[in-house]
Design a protein around this motif. Structure first.
Motif, mmCIF file in Angstrom:
data_model
loop_
_atom_site.group_PDB
_atom_site.id
_atom_site.type_symbol
_atom_site.label_atom_id
_atom_site.label_comp_id
_atom_site.label_asym_id
_atom_site.label_seq_id
_atom_site.Cartn_x
_atom_site.Cartn_y
_atom_site.Cartn_z
ATOM 1 N N GLU A 64 0.827 -1.213 0.000
ATOM 2 C CA GLU A 64 0.000 0.000 0.000
ATOM 3 C C GLU A 64 0.859 1.260 0.000
ATOM 4 O OE1 GLU A 64 -2.686 -0.320 3.302
ATOM 5 O OE2 GLU A 64 -4.244 -1.241 2.064
ATOM 6 N N VAL A 65 1.928 1.255 0.806
ATOM 7 C CA VAL A 65 2.808 2.428 0.881
ATOM 8 C C VAL A 65 3.521 2.640 -0.457
ATOM 9 C CG1 VAL A 65 4.868 3.393 1.971
ATOM 10 C CG2 VAL A 65 3.145 2.270 3.373
ATOM 11 N N VAL A 66 4.014 1.567 -1.044
ATOM 12 C CA VAL A 66 4.701 1.658 -2.338
ATOM 13 C C VAL A 66 3.745 2.206 -3.397
ATOM 14 C CG1 VAL A 66 5.754 0.299 -4.199
ATOM 15 C CG2 VAL A 66 6.410 -0.126 -1.827
ATOM 16 N N TYR A 67 2.502 1.693 -3.398
ATOM 17 C CA TYR A 67 1.506 2.162 -4.368
ATOM 18 C C TYR A 67 1.236 3.656 -4.172
ATOM 19 C CZ TYR A 67 -3.021 2.852 -6.624
ATOM 20 O OH TYR A 67 -4.045 3.342 -7.397
ATOM 21 N N TYR A 68 1.047 4.060 -2.912
ATOM 22 C CA TYR A 68 0.764 5.461 -2.593
ATOM 23 C C TYR A 68 1.902 6.383 -3.047
ATOM 24 C CZ TYR A 68 0.936 9.553 0.538
ATOM 25 O OH TYR A 68 1.066 10.816 1.047
ATOM 26 N N VAL A 69 3.138 5.963 -2.782
ATOM 27 C CA VAL A 69 4.297 6.790 -3.162
ATOM 28 C C VAL A 69 4.447 6.844 -4.681
ATOM 29 C CG1 VAL A 69 6.822 6.999 -3.048
ATOM 30 C CG2 VAL A 69 5.521 6.429 -0.979
ATOM 31 N N GLU A 70 4.335 5.674 -5.346
ATOM 32 C CA GLU A 70 4.475 5.626 -6.813
ATOM 33 C C GLU A 70 3.449 6.533 -7.500
ATOM 34 O OE1 GLU A 70 6.771 4.283 -8.550
ATOM 35 O OE2 GLU A 70 7.623 2.592 -7.450
ATOM 36 N N GLU A 71 2.193 6.401 -7.091
ATOM 37 C CA GLU A 71 1.129 7.200 -7.701
ATOM 38 C C GLU A 71 1.286 8.680 -7.373
ATOM 39 O OE1 GLU A 71 -1.021 6.199 -9.930
ATOM 40 O OE2 GLU A 71 -0.259 4.155 -9.798
ATOM 41 N N GLY A 72 1.692 8.963 -6.132
ATOM 42 C CA GLY A 72 1.891 10.348 -5.708
ATOM 43 C C GLY A 72 3.003 11.036 -6.482
ATOM 44 N N LEU A 73 4.108 10.322 -6.719
ATOM 45 C CA LEU A 73 5.227 10.883 -7.470
ATOM 46 C C LEU A 73 4.863 11.085 -8.937
ATOM 47 C CD1 LEU A 73 8.218 8.905 -5.913
ATOM 48 C CD2 LEU A 73 7.690 11.315 -5.578
#
Length: 264
Positions: A64-73
């Motif tokens: 979830e954290v990886v997804y959030y960071v990837e999409e946010g960037l």
């Protein structure tokens, strides 16, 4: 296996590494910052909260954290446009401890809500959304009032599918459509007033994280205990937690209540 900051940091650094990114660690705050060097912007994540979530959900917490960071960037690279994208503007609920300005010192568009929550405004970009800040408003020449009116109109237009459950003589309704705006439905006064007509006891609400709204028809003291336990459980499991406290809805107003659970 025991997870600590060193192991979590190593895992996230490996999974988020890319040629156009700079990853730095702040030992004092136990935070990892992932910066997009092309855009000159980044995301800071706090490791203790992720570790606590990992102990409850294991790999899902890291995913979830990886997804959030990837999409946010990715969103930071995209040019934000409000004009001709009015249908994509929505309010989002956050805790009062959520930052009121972007890391570059640019303030977000924020409204007071309750003693526990604040309202932010976002532009939906498909798989993710970007919080609207003063720079976006300035670039687009939009006024605060216009954004807020459109966002609240769009929130009222969202569907409100409910799942129902009964526990110890109390009725609980769950709104969990996973569109990113489940908690935002708490701003739909028309919907809340319709729910109040269905309730025979006390109407109690909770927005433990952004992807759920719980409405309870509390008919006895046991109902308060169940609601408190549910809110805490959802709060601990959500990747954008808001508040573990519940709210009584009365005369169109939300009043935070602290429930001291007696029964397990």
């Amino acid at each position: 296996m025991k997870m600590d900051s060193r192991k979590m940091r190593k895992e996230l650094e490996q999974r988020l590494a890319a040629s156009n990114r700079n990853i730095t660690y702040d030992r004092d705050k136990d935070q990892l910052r992932i910066e997009n060097t092309t855009a000159g912007k980044g995301i800071t994540i706090s490791l203790p909260g992720i570790i606590a979530n990992w102990h409850a959900h294991k790999e899902k917490a890291i995913d979830e954290v990886v997804y959030y960071v990837e999409e946010g960037l990715k969103a930071m690279e995209d040019k934000v446009q409000l004009t001709n994208h009015e249908k994509n503007i929505f309010p989002v609920i956050r805790s009062t401890s959520f930052p009121s300005e972007a890391e570059e010192g640019v303030s977000f568009l924020v409204d007071e809500h309750t003693a526990e929550t604040k309202i932010y405004y976002a532009i939906d970009m498909g798989k993710t959304y970007r919080l609207i800040d003063s720079r976006v408003m300035e670039n687009e020449g939009w006024e605060e009032k216009r954004i807020k009116e459109i966002a609240l109109f769009n929130a009222r237009s969202l569907p409100t599918p409910l799942k129902e459950d009964s526990v110890a003589g109390n009725v609980f309704y769950f709104l969990n459509s996973n569109d990113g705006y489940d908690a935002s439905r708490i701003l739909n006064k028309g919907f809340l007033n319709e729910m109040q007509k269905k309730v025979s006891g006390t109407m109690v609400l909770a927005v433990p994280h952004q992807d759920v709204l719980i409405i309870a028809d509390v008919r006895n003291d046991r109902g308060y205990d169940v609601m408190a336990q549910m809110a805490m459980s959802f709060f601990a499991g959500g990747h954008v937690p808001i508040t573990a406290l519940s709210f009584i809805y009365e005369d169109g107003e939300l009043e935070p209540i602290f429930i001291l659970g007696k029964n397990k």
